[in-house]
Design an enzyme around this catalytic site. Structure first.
Site, PDB file in Angstrom:
ATOM      1  N   ALA A   1      -5.960   5.470  -4.461  1.00 30.21           N
ATOM      2  CA  ALA A   1      -5.832   6.626  -3.564  1.00 30.21           C
ATOM      3  C   ALA A   1      -5.655   6.127  -2.142  1.00 30.21           C
ATOM      4  CB  ALA A   1      -7.082   7.499  -3.650  1.00 30.21           C
ATOM      5  N   LYS A   2      -5.317   7.005  -1.243  1.00 24.87           N
ATOM      6  CA  LYS A   2      -5.261   6.673   0.183  1.00 24.87           C
ATOM      7  C   LYS A   2      -5.368   7.966   0.965  1.00 24.87           C
ATOM      8  CE  LYS A   2      -4.681   2.908   2.637  1.00 24.87           C
ATOM      9  NZ  LYS A   2      -5.130   1.564   2.250  1.00 24.87           N
ATOM     10  N   GLY A   3      -5.915   7.866   2.178  1.00 23.57           N
ATOM     11  CA  GLY A   3      -6.009   9.048   3.028  1.00 23.57           C
ATOM     12  C   GLY A   3      -5.603   8.714   4.441  1.00 23.57           C
TER      13      GLY A   3
ATOM     14  N   VAL B   1      -4.068  11.314  -0.907  1.00 24.15           N
ATOM     15  CA  VAL B   1      -3.225  11.247  -2.111  1.00 24.15           C
ATOM     16  C   VAL B   1      -3.971  10.442  -3.166  1.00 24.15           C
ATOM     17  CG1 VAL B   1      -1.076  10.361  -3.100  1.00 24.15           C
ATOM     18  CG2 VAL B   1      -1.056  11.424  -0.839  1.00 24.15           C
TER      19      VAL B   1
END
Ligand code: NAD
Length: 435
Positions: A123-125, A78
């Site tokens: 962001a992050k995953g 995201v």
């Protein structure tokens, strides 16, 4: 969700964002975001913009397991925001990863980067898997296939992952290699948190704890307390906790208690932190069995009378049930979300200064930024230079937030959100909305 503008009714501040439980760190973060938006009198459009992620990607990741069977995992990335620059944020491997969590963590990164003035969005995953059940070769195939699915998303000028829960230097090296093979050139700046030999930065491992200590010293200075006259308590003795304890010890502070998952260790005359670090290294990363201290519980540890309390273990440790028992003058949030939104007002009433996580533990992302800069320059700094620049950025960030907190008569936490949101909103207004 209503799109009608109605500034007489601030209900629109309450709608966006993931639906999460009342005391969850993410809900606490959203509550603080809404509060800051109200102070800044953000209009509805800007509020909606800042509350919504730019991009949400879900991919299926097929992996041939060691036994020859195919298993399909779900992966997420995201991008919450890229107004200030390319987006930046960790990648976690865990069984309970889901889109809502990744969305919330991505927005958290936006505010953290903005607070310390690094030119990144958030962001992050994540990949939903149980890394404990995967062999190294399965983990490598999973990482490479996830990266392949994200080739259009990642990039040194677009989106830059980093380690998070259950991912490490090796996982970053695989991401870098997979991206580089596809780009047909070595592209080290596509991830941070790499091994030093592959373009990682000196000082990255200690950066978060070092940043915690820099802002703690700045807060003590504002209160007119000498570091060598302080009593310090640290919860958690991993990367962040042990480095924070060691650096405060080097400042001459008396570290009267530390803890890990095995419990708390107390000595009113001060603990020998270098000895405890060596003990943990030789004892399977655990303080279990350490003799030169009185054993106490983690709950008792949090309630000790001290000048500085550094919660550096996990979220939700100081909440509405124990906030009124806290007897520290300063809480420096080494962990993410260790104080719940419900506890904030109790601590404020009791005059406890909380240095919020998005400032206190931003040393890690700051040195990630340095790593990216060094990779792009192809010129690597000494540890001394990294530490000096880290201290300067953390100190400046503390001073900026302190000034905002005085200007609006709000807490440092509220100031952090006001500062970060204002920075992103001001940049967005200058850039305008591309149509
Ligand atoms: P870590 O795994 O190295 O250490 C965690 C420590 O907390 C261990 O000593 C563990 O035994 C202890 N612990 C776990 N549960 C506990 C409990 N219930 N009571 C007391 N101690 C407990 O992790 P870390 O990298 O030091 O991260 C700690 C926190 O800091 C996390 O919230 C993490 O998200 C946050 N953080 C870390 C970094 C970083 O660069 N490492 C950056 C930003 C934020």
């Amino acid at each position: 969700m209503s799109s009608k503008k109605d500034s007489s009714n601030s209900n629109f501040y309450k709608e966006p964002g993931p639906k999460l439980s009342a005391e969850s760190p993410f809900e606490s973060m959203m509550e603080r975001f809404r509060f800051a938006a109200e102070i800044l009198k953000l209009d509805e459009g800007m509020f909606q913009y800042l509350a919504s992620p730019v991009k949400q990607i879900i991919v299926s990741i097929p992996v041939v397991m060691d036994n020859g069977n195919i298993e399909v995992f779900e992966g997420y990335r995201v991008i919450h925001d890229n107004v200030l620059g390319p987006s930046k944020g960790g990648l976690r491997f865990a069984p309970d990863v889901n889109l809502e969590e990744v969305k919330a963590l991505a927005s958290w990164m936006t505010w953290k980067c903005a607070v310390v003035n690094v030119p990144f969005g958030g962001a992050k995953g994540g990949v939903r898997c149980n890394p404990k059940e995967l062999s190294m070769t399965e983990l490598e195939r999973l990482t490479r296939r996830y990266t392949a699915a994200m080739l259009e998303v990642f990039g040194p000028n677009k989106d830059i992952p980093a380690p998070d829960m259950n991912t490490n230097e090796q996982v970053m090296a695989w991401i870098m290699d997979t991206y580089s093979m596809n780009a047909q050139r070595t592209e080290t700046a596509v991830v941070t948190g790499k091994p030093i030999i592959l373009g990682g930065s000196q000082g990255r491992k200690e950066a978060t704890g070092r940043g915690v200590v820099t802002v703690t010293l700045a807060a003590l200075n504002k209160m007119g307390i000498m570091p060598n006259k302080t009593k310090v308590v640290v919860q958690g003795f991993g990367n962040v906790g042990s480095v924070s304890a060691q650096l405060m010890y080097e400042q001459g502070a008396k570290i009267i208690a530390v803890s890990d998952i095995s419990g708390g260790y107390y000595n009113e005359n001060g603990l020998d932190i270098p000895k405890m670090i060596t003990y943990v290294k030789n004892n399977n990363n655990s303080l279990e069995g350490f003799k030169e201290a009185e054993k106490i519980s983690n709950e008792q540890l949090l309630e000790l009378e001290c000048d500085v309390l550094i919660p550096a273990a996990k979220e939700d440790q100081i909440n509405r049930t124990n906030a009124h028992k806290i007897r520290a003058k300063i809480i420096a949030e080494g962990a993410n979300g260790p104080v719940t939104a419900n506890a904030d007002s109790i601590l404020e009433q009791n005059g406890v200064m909380v240095i919020p996580d998005i400032l206190a533990n931003a040393g890690g992302v700051t040195v990630s930024y340095f790593e990216w800069v060094q990779d792009r320059q192809g010129y690597f700094w000494t540890e001394e230079r990294v530490n000096r620049r880290l201290n300067r950025m953390m100190r400046n960030a503390f001073d900026n937030l302190y000034q905002v907190s005085e200007e609006y008569s709000i807490t440092l936490r509220q100031a952090a959100y006001v500062y970060a949101i204002n920075r992103v909103a001001t940049t967005l207004k200058l850039r305008g909305i591309y149509a």
